[in-house]
Design a protein around this motif. Structure first.
Motif, PDB file in Angstrom:
ATOM      1  N   LEU A 296       0.825  -1.205   0.000  1.00 16.51           N
ATOM      2  CA  LEU A 296       0.000   0.000   0.000  1.00 16.51           C
ATOM      3  C   LEU A 296       0.861   1.258   0.000  1.00 16.51           C
ATOM      4  O   LEU A 296       0.567   2.234  -0.709  1.00 16.51           O
ATOM      5  N   ALA A 297       1.941   1.227   0.771  1.00 16.84           N
ATOM      6  CA  ALA A 297       2.815   2.399   0.833  1.00 16.84           C
ATOM      7  C   ALA A 297       3.477   2.668  -0.513  1.00 16.84           C
ATOM      8  O   ALA A 297       3.501   3.805  -0.999  1.00 16.84           O
ATOM      9  N   VAL A 298       4.008   1.628  -1.147  1.00 17.51           N
ATOM     10  CA  VAL A 298       4.715   1.812  -2.422  1.00 17.51           C
ATOM     11  C   VAL A 298       3.748   2.230  -3.526  1.00 17.51           C
ATOM     12  O   VAL A 298       4.034   3.130  -4.316  1.00 17.51           O
ATOM     13  N   VAL A 299       2.592   1.602  -3.575  1.00 14.58           N
ATOM     14  CA  VAL A 299       1.666   1.850  -4.672  1.00 14.58           C
ATOM     15  C   VAL A 299       0.921   3.173  -4.503  1.00 14.58           C
ATOM     16  O   VAL A 299       0.763   3.926  -5.475  1.00 14.58           O
ATOM     17  N   TYR A 300       0.468   3.495  -3.285  1.00 16.13           N
ATOM     18  CA  TYR A 300      -0.403   4.651  -3.105  1.00 16.13           C
ATOM     19  C   TYR A 300       0.282   5.865  -2.480  1.00 16.13           C
ATOM     20  O   TYR A 300      -0.087   7.005  -2.773  1.00 16.13           O
ATOM     21  N   LEU A 301       1.252   5.659  -1.609  1.00 16.56           N
ATOM     22  CA  LEU A 301       1.844   6.791  -0.902  1.00 16.56           C
ATOM     23  C   LEU A 301       3.089   7.337  -1.582  1.00 16.56           C
ATOM     24  O   LEU A 301       3.358   8.546  -1.535  1.00 16.56           O
ATOM     25  N   VAL A 302       3.848   6.471  -2.224  1.00 19.93           N
ATOM     26  CA  VAL A 302       5.086   6.911  -2.864  1.00 19.93           C
ATOM     27  C   VAL A 302       4.849   7.943  -3.972  1.00 19.93           C
ATOM     28  O   VAL A 302       5.596   8.924  -4.076  1.00 19.93           O
ATOM     29  N   PRO A 303       3.840   7.759  -4.854  1.00 19.05           N
ATOM     30  CA  PRO A 303       3.700   8.719  -5.961  1.00 19.05           C
ATOM     31  C   PRO A 303       3.618  10.191  -5.537  1.00 19.05           C
ATOM     32  O   PRO A 303       4.409  11.014  -6.036  1.00 19.05           O
ATOM     33  N   PRO A 304       2.713  10.603  -4.639  1.00 22.57           N
ATOM     34  CA  PRO A 304       2.701  12.028  -4.279  1.00 22.57           C
ATOM     35  C   PRO A 304       3.956  12.463  -3.528  1.00 22.57           C
ATOM     36  O   PRO A 304       4.439  13.582  -3.728  1.00 22.57           O
ATOM     37  N   VAL A 305       4.470  11.573  -2.673  1.00 24.55           N
ATOM     38  CA  VAL A 305       5.690  11.914  -1.935  1.00 24.55           C
ATOM     39  C   VAL A 305       6.846  12.114  -2.908  1.00 24.55           C
ATOM     40  O   VAL A 305       7.631  13.072  -2.799  1.00 24.55           O
ATOM     41  N   ALA A 306       6.975  11.234  -3.904  1.00 24.34           N
ATOM     42  CA  ALA A 306       8.054  11.338  -4.880  1.00 24.34           C
ATOM     43  C   ALA A 306       7.917  12.604  -5.724  1.00 24.34           C
ATOM     44  O   ALA A 306       8.912  13.280  -6.024  1.00 24.34           O
ATOM     45  N   LEU A 307       6.683  12.922  -6.109  1.00 24.32           N
ATOM     46  CA  LEU A 307       6.476  14.116  -6.916  1.00 24.32           C
ATOM     47  C   LEU A 307       6.938  15.361  -6.173  1.00 24.32           C
ATOM     48  O   LEU A 307       7.725  16.165  -6.705  1.00 24.32           O
ATOM     49  N   PHE A 308       6.480  15.533  -4.948  1.00 24.20           N
ATOM     50  CA  PHE A 308       6.829  16.742  -4.207  1.00 24.20           C
ATOM     51  C   PHE A 308       8.297  16.742  -3.792  1.00 24.20           C
ATOM     52  O   PHE A 308       8.963  17.788  -3.824  1.00 24.20           O
ATOM     53  N   ALA A 309       8.829  15.557  -3.435  1.00 23.49           N
ATOM     54  CA  ALA A 309      10.242  15.485  -3.074  1.00 23.49           C
ATOM     55  C   ALA A 309      11.118  15.819  -4.279  1.00 23.49           C
ATOM     56  O   ALA A 309      12.132  16.535  -4.156  1.00 23.49           O
ATOM     57  N   GLY A 310      10.733  15.306  -5.447  1.00 23.44           N
ATOM     58  CA  GLY A 310      11.510  15.596  -6.648  1.00 23.44           C
ATOM     59  C   GLY A 310      11.474  17.069  -7.013  1.00 23.44           C
ATOM     60  O   GLY A 310      12.488  17.642  -7.437  1.00 23.44           O
ATOM     61  N   LEU A 311      10.305  17.701  -6.854  1.00 25.17           N
ATOM     62  CA  LEU A 311      10.204  19.125  -7.160  1.00 25.17           C
ATOM     63  C   LEU A 311      11.034  19.967  -6.193  1.00 25.17           C
ATOM     64  O   LEU A 311      11.683  20.948  -6.589  1.00 25.17           O
ATOM     65  N   VAL A 312      11.044  19.574  -4.913  1.00 28.81           N
ATOM     66  CA  VAL A 312      11.786  20.333  -3.904  1.00 28.81           C
ATOM     67  C   VAL A 312      13.284  20.185  -4.102  1.00 28.81           C
ATOM     68  O   VAL A 312      14.051  21.154  -3.998  1.00 28.81           O
ATOM     69  N   THR A 313      13.737  18.953  -4.393  1.00 28.84           N
ATOM     70  CA  THR A 313      15.171  18.688  -4.509  1.00 28.84           C
ATOM     71  C   THR A 313      15.708  18.900  -5.911  1.00 28.84           C
ATOM     72  O   THR A 313      16.921  18.842  -6.125  1.00 28.84           O
ATOM     73  N   GLY A 314      14.839  19.109  -6.874  1.00 25.82           N
ATOM     74  CA  GLY A 314      15.283  19.267  -8.251  1.00 25.82           C
ATOM     75  C   GLY A 314      15.603  17.956  -8.942  1.00 25.82           C
ATOM     76  O   GLY A 314      16.221  17.952 -10.019  1.00 25.82           O
ATOM     77  N   ASP A 315      15.196  16.848  -8.381  1.00 27.27           N
ATOM     78  CA  ASP A 315      15.426  15.538  -9.002  1.00 27.27           C
ATOM     79  C   ASP A 315      14.271  15.261  -9.969  1.00 27.27           C
ATOM     80  O   ASP A 315      13.209  14.775  -9.583  1.00 27.27           O
ATOM     81  N   HIS A 316      14.493  15.590 -11.232  1.00 28.25           N
ATOM     82  CA  HIS A 316      13.423  15.521 -12.214  1.00 28.25           C
ATOM     83  C   HIS A 316      12.959  14.086 -12.455  1.00 28.25           C
ATOM     84  O   HIS A 316      11.767  13.846 -12.703  1.00 28.25           O
ATOM     85  N   ALA A 317      13.876  13.120 -12.383  1.00 31.44           N
ATOM     86  CA  ALA A 317      13.483  11.724 -12.610  1.00 31.44           C
ATOM     87  C   ALA A 317      12.484  11.265 -11.552  1.00 31.44           C
ATOM     88  O   ALA A 317      11.476  10.602 -11.859  1.00 31.44           O
ATOM     89  N   VAL A 318      12.754  11.630 -10.304  1.00 33.64           N
ATOM     90  CA  VAL A 318      11.846  11.261  -9.213  1.00 33.64           C
ATOM     91  C   VAL A 318      10.503  11.966  -9.386  1.00 33.64           C
ATOM     92  O   VAL A 318       9.435  11.350  -9.239  1.00 33.64           O
ATOM     93  N   ALA A 319      10.533  13.238  -9.718  1.00 28.86           N
ATOM     94  CA  ALA A 319       9.292  13.994  -9.873  1.00 28.86           C
ATOM     95  C   ALA A 319       8.449  13.457 -11.018  1.00 28.86           C
ATOM     96  O   ALA A 319       7.225  13.317 -10.891  1.00 28.86           O
ATOM     97  N   VAL A 320       9.082  13.138 -12.143  1.00 28.77           N
ATOM     98  CA  VAL A 320       8.331  12.634 -13.294  1.00 28.77           C
ATOM     99  C   VAL A 320       7.725  11.267 -12.991  1.00 28.77           C
ATOM    100  O   VAL A 320       6.540  11.021 -13.275  1.00 28.77           O
TER     101      VAL A 320
END
Length: 396
Positions: A296-320
């Motif tokens: 549940l964590a990987v499938v449902y929680l990771v996507p929004p966390v990865a998007l915002f973390a990628g935008l904050v850190t500038g990691d475009h691969a994670v954000a995309v």
């Protein structure tokens, strides 16, 4: 790639697989199959287990009594130890509304090794079988049926050669918490048990929705229903597995004209509804619980966390990767929101709803190990006991 990027990519891959490889679970077009009306309508016994249901019975029972069914049909309501006058109210409603004949029975307290609902169902089936019906309709006391509901169910079963036809009743969605949690409940259920797979011959996937199950009497006898599933907390899925395991052809889909009127206005009400059986769904297995929480964590929680973390850190691969995974998740939830006539913007909140379900699942396990098990209306059920005795033939 960083560990976060790999996790986000894995989540995206999981969503692409769910989108295309899980029986198109997200589609809501699985409704009653094509049907033709028979020349001679088979007889039906309608079994309604009811425990302290006076609050909803005035809305549900008249809809059963008013069924426009061309064949012989009778309603058997089983008052399962109610303390709120459920049985008396049922008799009064039958006198007031007329319609199909009503019999009210009471089985007494369930013996060891039985859940209360299935003990009541067994008693109701016994009453119905005295009339020798060809079909049994098992429906809950909080379910309302449109006047042609029984007619459509029987016609669908006969036309498709089904031994079991079940409809997932449209649950009530009025309060804020119902809007947030209820459509997701049906969405998650369809993800676990894709409806298209259930109706396919040769498929091992089996499930039913306990609020509305039309069952051939001879199929119930072959599968030893309900005796074979007498300890099941998730009785609808267990019933479908038993019928399919005995060679039966089953079908499950979303309902039109079959609705639940039971209210769940507060989060606490919905929490109890989910947590009472969530750990039983996982067979009281700790490794399976851990795997489910991680999934549940990987499938449902990771996507929004990865998007915002990628935008904050500038990691475009994670954000995309996170953004694409969230977009696929959101898109798959839109059809269920349309089915429930809810604002489509709620699809963006699915990760938060999934987190609630994760907590409910963990709480279900905690309550189990505290000795509270699956609790419902004053009864608590622990892990099924495989040594529980078989019922004697004399019991009703």
């Amino acid at each position: 790639m960083s560990a976060v990027a790999w996790t986000a990519t894995g989540s995206l891959a999981a969503w692409l697989w769910l989108l295309l490889g899980q029986g198109f679970f997200w589609r809501t077009d699985v409704r009653l199959p094509p049907r033709r009306e028979p020349d001679v309508w088979p007889s039906v016994g309608v079994v309604v287990p009811a425990r302290d249901e006076a609050a909803v019975l005035a809305r549900s029972l008249p809809s059963l009594l008013a069924q426009d069914y061309p064949g012989r049909a009778e309603v058997f309501l089983v008052d399962d130890g109610s303390t709120d006058g459920t049985g008396e109210l049922a008799r009064a409603l039958a006198e007031r509304h007329g319609g199909l004949p009503l019999t009210v029975g009471s089985p007494g307290e369930p013996p060891a090794g039985w859940t209360g609902k299935l003990w009541a169902v067994r008693h109701g089936i016994g009453l119905a079988r005295a009339r020798d019906p060809e079909y049994l309709l098992l429906t809950d006391a909080d379910i309302t049926h449109e006047p042609d509901s029984l007619r459509r169910l029987v016609a669908a079963a006969g036309s498709g050669g089904y031994d079991l036809v079940s409809q997932m009743a449209r649950l009530r969605v009025e309060s804020l918490w119902e809007r947030l949690v209820v459509p997701a409940f049906v969405y998650f259920f369809a993800q676990l048990y894709p409806f298209r797979w259930i109706g396919r011959k040769g498929s091992r996937t089996a499930a039913a929705a306990g609020g509305c199950v039309l069952l051939r009497t001879d199929a119930a006898e072959r599968a030893r229903i309900p005796d074979a599933i007498r300890q099941a907390v998730i009785d609808d899925v267990a019933l479908a597995r038993a019928v399919k395991g005995a060679g039966g052809h089953i079908w499950l889909g979303l309902a039109d004209g079959v609705d639940s009127v039971r209210p769940y206005p507060r989060l606490a009400d919905l929490w109890r509804m989910v947590s009472r059986s969530a750990y039983a769904q996982l067979r009281h297995n700790v490794p399976l619980l851990v795997g489910t929480v991680a999934g549940l964590a990987v499938v449902y929680l990771v996507p929004p966390v990865a998007l915002f973390a990628g935008l904050v850190t500038g990691d475009h691969a994670v954000a995309v990767a996170g953004g694409l995974a969230w977009a696929v998740m959101t898109a798959t939830y839109l059809p269920m929101l349309r089915y429930y006539r809810q604002p489509l913007a709620l699809a963006l909140l699915l990760p938060g709803t999934a987190f609630l379900y994760l907590l409910m699942t963990v709480d279900s396990a905690v309550q189990h190990y505290r000795g509270r098990g699956a609790a419902w209306k004053g009864r608590t059920y622990t892990r099924p006991d495989p040594t529980a005795p078989e019922p004697s033939p004399e019991q009703p």
